[in-house]
Design a protein around this motif. Structure first.
Motif, PDB file in Angstrom:
ATOM      1  N   VAL A 147       0.859  -1.194   0.000  1.00  0.00           N
ATOM      2  CA  VAL A 147       0.000   0.000   0.000  1.00  0.00           C
ATOM      3  C   VAL A 147       0.893   1.242   0.000  1.00  0.00           C
ATOM      4  N   PRO A 148       0.335   2.402  -0.375  1.00  0.00           N
ATOM      5  CA  PRO A 148       1.125   3.629  -0.241  1.00  0.00           C
ATOM      6  C   PRO A 148       1.559   3.794   1.218  1.00  0.00           C
ATOM      7  N   LEU A 149       2.731   4.421   1.426  1.00  0.00           N
ATOM      8  CA  LEU A 149       3.285   4.523   2.778  1.00  0.00           C
ATOM      9  C   LEU A 149       2.311   5.144   3.774  1.00  0.00           C
ATOM     10  N   ASP A 150       1.528   6.123   3.309  1.00  0.00           N
ATOM     11  CA  ASP A 150       0.618   6.800   4.240  1.00  0.00           C
ATOM     12  C   ASP A 150      -0.630   5.972   4.542  1.00  0.00           C
ATOM     13  N   LYS A 151      -0.732   4.790   3.922  1.00  0.00           N
ATOM     14  CA  LYS A 151      -1.916   3.942   4.182  1.00  0.00           C
ATOM     15  C   LYS A 151      -1.578   2.688   4.989  1.00  0.00           C
ATOM     16  N   ILE A 152      -0.318   2.558   5.417  1.00  0.00           N
ATOM     17  CA  ILE A 152       0.072   1.332   6.138  1.00  0.00           C
ATOM     18  C   ILE A 152      -0.785   1.153   7.394  1.00  0.00           C
ATOM     19  N   ALA A 153      -0.921   2.230   8.166  1.00  0.00           N
ATOM     20  CA  ALA A 153      -1.701   2.113   9.403  1.00  0.00           C
ATOM     21  C   ALA A 153      -3.162   1.819   9.079  1.00  0.00           C
ATOM     22  N   ASP A 154      -3.693   2.412   7.981  1.00  0.00           N
ATOM     23  CA  ASP A 154      -5.110   2.202   7.630  1.00  0.00           C
ATOM     24  C   ASP A 154      -5.408   0.736   7.339  1.00  0.00           C
ATOM     25  N   ILE A 155      -4.475   0.045   6.698  1.00  0.00           N
ATOM     26  CA  ILE A 155      -4.760  -1.367   6.389  1.00  0.00           C
ATOM     27  C   ILE A 155      -4.444  -2.244   7.596  1.00  0.00           C
ATOM     28  N   LYS A 172      -4.582  -1.649  10.703  1.00  0.00           N
ATOM     29  CA  LYS A 172      -5.521  -1.604  11.840  1.00  0.00           C
ATOM     30  C   LYS A 172      -6.793  -2.426  11.539  1.00  0.00           C
ATOM     31  N   GLN A 173      -6.967  -2.861  10.288  1.00  0.00           N
ATOM     32  CA  GLN A 173      -8.113  -3.729   9.962  1.00  0.00           C
ATOM     33  C   GLN A 173      -7.803  -5.210  10.199  1.00  0.00           C
ATOM     34  N   ILE A 174      -6.517  -5.518  10.390  1.00  0.00           N
ATOM     35  CA  ILE A 174      -6.135  -6.936  10.512  1.00  0.00           C
ATOM     36  C   ILE A 174      -6.730  -7.613  11.757  1.00  0.00           C
ATOM     37  N   PRO A 175      -6.725  -6.937  12.947  1.00  0.00           N
ATOM     38  CA  PRO A 175      -7.336  -7.602  14.109  1.00  0.00           C
ATOM     39  C   PRO A 175      -8.784  -8.030  13.857  1.00  0.00           C
ATOM     40  N   GLU A 176      -9.557  -7.164  13.178  1.00  0.00           N
ATOM     41  CA  GLU A 176     -10.958  -7.506  12.873  1.00  0.00           C
ATOM     42  C   GLU A 176     -11.020  -8.751  11.976  1.00  0.00           C
ATOM     43  N   LEU A 177     -10.129  -8.787  10.968  1.00  0.00           N
ATOM     44  CA  LEU A 177     -10.126  -9.935  10.036  1.00  0.00           C
ATOM     45  C   LEU A 177      -9.681 -11.213  10.751  1.00  0.00           C
ATOM     46  N   ARG A 178      -8.708 -11.053  11.648  1.00  0.00           N
ATOM     47  CA  ARG A 178      -8.233 -12.229  12.409  1.00  0.00           C
ATOM     48  C   ARG A 178      -9.383 -12.844  13.191  1.00  0.00           C
ATOM     49  N   GLU A 179     -10.162 -11.958  13.820  1.00  0.00           N
ATOM     50  CA  GLU A 179     -11.275 -12.471  14.635  1.00  0.00           C
ATOM     51  C   GLU A 179     -12.361 -13.089  13.756  1.00  0.00           C
ATOM     52  N   LYS A 180     -12.676 -12.373  12.677  1.00  0.00           N
ATOM     53  CA  LYS A 180     -13.754 -12.822  11.786  1.00  0.00           C
ATOM     54  C   LYS A 180     -13.462 -14.211  11.214  1.00  0.00           C
ATOM     55  N   TYR A 181     -12.191 -14.450  10.866  1.00  0.00           N
ATOM     56  CA  TYR A 181     -11.848 -15.727  10.202  1.00  0.00           C
ATOM     57  C   TYR A 181     -11.121 -16.682  11.142  1.00  0.00           C
ATOM     58  N   ASP A 182     -11.099 -16.337  12.440  1.00  0.00           N
ATOM     59  CA  ASP A 182     -10.489 -17.197  13.447  1.00  0.00           C
ATOM     60  C   ASP A 182      -9.073 -17.604  13.003  1.00  0.00           C
ATOM     61  N   LEU A 183      -8.246 -16.569  12.747  1.00  0.00           N
ATOM     62  CA  LEU A 183      -6.882 -16.813  12.265  1.00  0.00           C
ATOM     63  C   LEU A 183      -5.870 -16.281  13.281  1.00  0.00           C
ATOM     64  N   ARG A 242     -10.744 -12.949  -0.039  1.00  0.00           N
ATOM     65  CA  ARG A 242     -11.868 -12.255  -0.684  1.00  0.00           C
ATOM     66  C   ARG A 242     -12.313 -11.028   0.123  1.00  0.00           C
ATOM     67  N   ASP A 243     -11.979 -11.023   1.412  1.00  0.00           N
ATOM     68  CA  ASP A 243     -12.306  -9.891   2.273  1.00  0.00           C
ATOM     69  C   ASP A 243     -11.133  -8.899   2.347  1.00  0.00           C
ATOM     70  N   LEU A 244      -9.918  -9.452   2.449  1.00  0.00           N
ATOM     71  CA  LEU A 244      -8.730  -8.605   2.633  1.00  0.00           C
ATOM     72  C   LEU A 244      -8.402  -7.778   1.380  1.00  0.00           C
ATOM     73  N   PHE A 245      -8.343  -8.430   0.223  1.00  0.00           N
ATOM     74  CA  PHE A 245      -7.800  -7.736  -0.953  1.00  0.00           C
ATOM     75  C   PHE A 245      -8.633  -6.525  -1.387  1.00  0.00           C
ATOM     76  N   PRO A 246      -9.996  -6.605  -1.387  1.00  0.00           N
ATOM     77  CA  PRO A 246     -10.734  -5.383  -1.738  1.00  0.00           C
ATOM     78  C   PRO A 246     -10.398  -4.218  -0.802  1.00  0.00           C
ATOM     79  N   ARG A 247     -10.104  -4.520   0.462  1.00  0.00           N
ATOM     80  CA  ARG A 247      -9.730  -3.448   1.404  1.00  0.00           C
ATOM     81  C   ARG A 247      -8.384  -2.843   0.992  1.00  0.00           C
ATOM     82  N   VAL A 248      -7.453  -3.713   0.570  1.00  0.00           N
ATOM     83  CA  VAL A 248      -6.125  -3.245   0.131  1.00  0.00           C
ATOM     84  C   VAL A 248      -6.275  -2.353  -1.104  1.00  0.00           C
ATOM     85  N   TYR A 249      -7.087  -2.818  -2.069  1.00  0.00           N
ATOM     86  CA  TYR A 249      -7.254  -2.055  -3.321  1.00  0.00           C
ATOM     87  C   TYR A 249      -7.972  -0.730  -3.069  1.00  0.00           C
ATOM     88  N   ALA A 250      -8.901  -0.731  -2.091  1.00  0.00           N
ATOM     89  CA  ALA A 250      -9.642   0.511  -1.785  1.00  0.00           C
ATOM     90  C   ALA A 250      -8.693   1.598  -1.271  1.00  0.00           C
TER      91      ALA A 250
END
Ligand SMILES: Cc1cc2nc3c(=O)[nH]c(=O)nc-3n(C[C@H](O)[C@H](O)[C@H](O)COP(=O)(O)OP(=O)(O)OC[C@H]3O[C@@H](n4cnc5c(N)ncnc54)[C@H](O)[C@@H]3O)c2cc1C
Length: 469
Positions: free
Chosen positions: A350-358, A360-371, A408-416
């Motif tokens: 991601v662009p450098l200024d978006k590292i934190a934006d992506i 900070k979504q990882i904990p939610e994805l970890r919980e959602k997919y039990d990873l 399928r959940d992660l990549f659209p967030r990255v592209y957005a």
């Protein structure tokens, strides 16, 4: 999609042996099993080739490609097999063409700072040869001791020095390539600038073996900076850590590397190496910064500036690091493998200024997919490796399905956020479906048109990056 390829016949085997010699054409099961995967540990992706061949020259590679076309048999180029996108897995079986015998540095011109290597030269060997001459080969994937220069070009490998020197594509002058129809073509030139025709060497770089087989690479060498230091900036919070790279770059410190390890990655790797490190037990993250200079005073000034910047940005400690720090950074994949052979290395960028934006979504994805995930990153270039680990020991198929839904959940967030799914590992077989889902149709169609034009029989590494009818 089903491809209409022919099986490898006794007639084709006889022709291959005629071109390469009997001992360089292998059909025994030990060889076929060894080439059913690359670095991938999930057997769900494995495919055994029908034959593995070991050419010793560009001409022999061309002859094999011509035979593959004549018999309509698929061909998968392979260097060291350290790829993590299933790029060297022969998904339609057929022939694997292993390039490891072509392992000579053909020219090393220290005076003019370039080298011409056969594709199978180990990246670490080229780096070591350059150092002997006080020069630097700046391509530096963490796997340098176990990957080859041709594989690096095919994947446009990144690694630890990309912040300062760019990725593999920025290290090349020219390539010798065997096209998918078996012609031998030289693309690019040893020039500092060129506005003559299309930049075909850059089209081949990163094409993952679908547009031809690279047999020689002419690379740039640079003067080796005599002074360097490694600093570890210790952070309690991810967000503060992720804000640092942009500030370091803006301050003109000109770092060679800015790497990140989160606390879970640090704990896992320290335990694996049995190597305690400061603040790891306090739940901290590391930002590792390497700076190389040609002047001692410059080095001292940059170190001071970096310490001030890190502290002003919330670092709880800033330590000068010894060689253990790079051992730690480079061994995390082995530590992950030690937990289970099946693990996933995400590679989004991601662009450098978006590292934190992506992130900070990882904990939610970890919980959602039990990873359970650990994170390491080349944060100086926005390239994040989140590693879901198979701590629950799911079956190959269940792990595949879990990762697919996660993607399928992660990549659209990255592209957005203006990012892409791979910063350095490529798409290969593993992310092919997601690539077509996330990439604009016009871009996918352009890639397909190029592929069809260069590879009318579709024999060159089929099943990778895009599917072409
Ligand atoms: C521990 C570890 C750390 C890693 N660290 C990094 C890192 O820091 N940065 C990074 O970018 N990658 C990293 N990787 C991934 C991997 O090492 C790189 O992708 C590397 O460039 C692959 O090179 P290889 O020689 O093993 O190629 P292979 O795995 O053999 O092939 C890779 C792809 O290139 C194609 N190919 C291979 N050779 C040729 C050729 N001569 N002509 C045309 N196509 C060809 C193959 O078909 C395949 O699609 C790491 C892997 C591991 C296991």
């Amino acid at each position: 999609m089903t491809k209409k390829f022919n099986p490898v016949t006794p007639e084709l085997l006889a022709e291959l042996k005629n071109v390469l010699g009997e001992k360089y054409v292998k059909t025994d099961d030990d060889h076929l099993v060894a080439y059913q995967t690359d670095e991938e540990g999930n057997s769900y992706y494995f495919h055994k080739p029908e034959v593995v061949v070991f050419p010793g020259s560009t001409e022999e590679v061309a002859a094999v490609v011509k035979l593959a076309n004549a018999h309509l048999v698929p061909l998968t180029p392979r260097s060291a097999g350290s790829g993590v996108a299933c790029g060297a897995i022969p998904v339609y079986r057929g022939i694997v063409i292993e390039l490891e015998r072509m392992n000579k540095i053909l020219t090393f011109d220290a005076e003019n700072m370039y080298a011409t290597c056969q594709t199978g030269v180990m990246t670490g060997d080229l780096q070591a040869e350059a150092r002997k001459h006080n020069l630097l080969y700046a391509g530096d994937p963490s796997s340098a001791e176990s990957c080859q220069i041709g594989g690096n070009v095919a994947n446009n490998a990144g690694g630890n020095k990309a912040v300062k020197y760019g990725t593999t594509r920025h290290q090349i002058y020219s390539l010798k390539v065997v096209t998918p129809t078996g012609d031998i073509v030289d693309v690019g030139a040893r020039l500092q600038k060129c506005s003559t025709g299309l930049c075909l060497e850059q089209l081949i770089a990163g094409s993952e073996g679908i547009l031809g087989i690279i047999t020689e690479v002419t690379v740039k060498l640079r003067p080796l900076p005599p002074y360097s230091f490694n600093m570890v900036c210790v952070f309690k919070s991810d967000e503060e850590a992720f804000a640092l790279p942009n500030k370091i770059l803006k301050a003109g410190i000109d770092p060679t590397s800015i790497e990140f390890m989160d606390n879970e990655a640090l704990v896992m790797t320290c335990k694996f190496l049995d190597m305690p490190m400061p603040h790891v037990d306090d739940g901290c993250d590391y930002v590792i910064v390497t700076v190389e200079t040609f002047d001692e005073g410059d080095s001292d000034r940059k170190m001071e500036k970096l310490c001030d910047l890190a502290e002003a940005n919330g670092a709880i400690d800033v330590l000068e690091a010894d060689a253990r720090i790079w051992k730690l950074r480079k061994q995390f994949a082995e530590a992950a493998r030690n937990i289970d052979m099946m693990f996933q290395t995400e590679d989004f960028v991601v662009p450098l200024d978006k590292i934190a934006d992506i992130t900070k979504q990882i904990p939610e994805l970890r919980e959602k997919y039990d990873l359970y995930c650990v994170t390491v990153a080349h944060i100086g270039d926005g390239n994040i490796h989140v590693l879901p680990l198979n701590v629950k020991k799911l079956s190959p198929e269940a792990w595949f399905e879990k990762i697919k839904t996660f993607h399928r959940d992660l990549f659209p967030r990255v592209y957005a956020l203006g990012g892409k799914m791979s910063g350095e590992h490529g798409i290969g077989y593993k992310k092919k479906e997601e690539f077509s889902l996330c990439t604009p149709a016009g871009e996918v169609n352009m890639i397909k048109a190029i592929k069809k034009a260069l590879d009318p029989n579709g024999i060159m590494n089929p099943g990778k990056l895009v599917d072409v009818d």
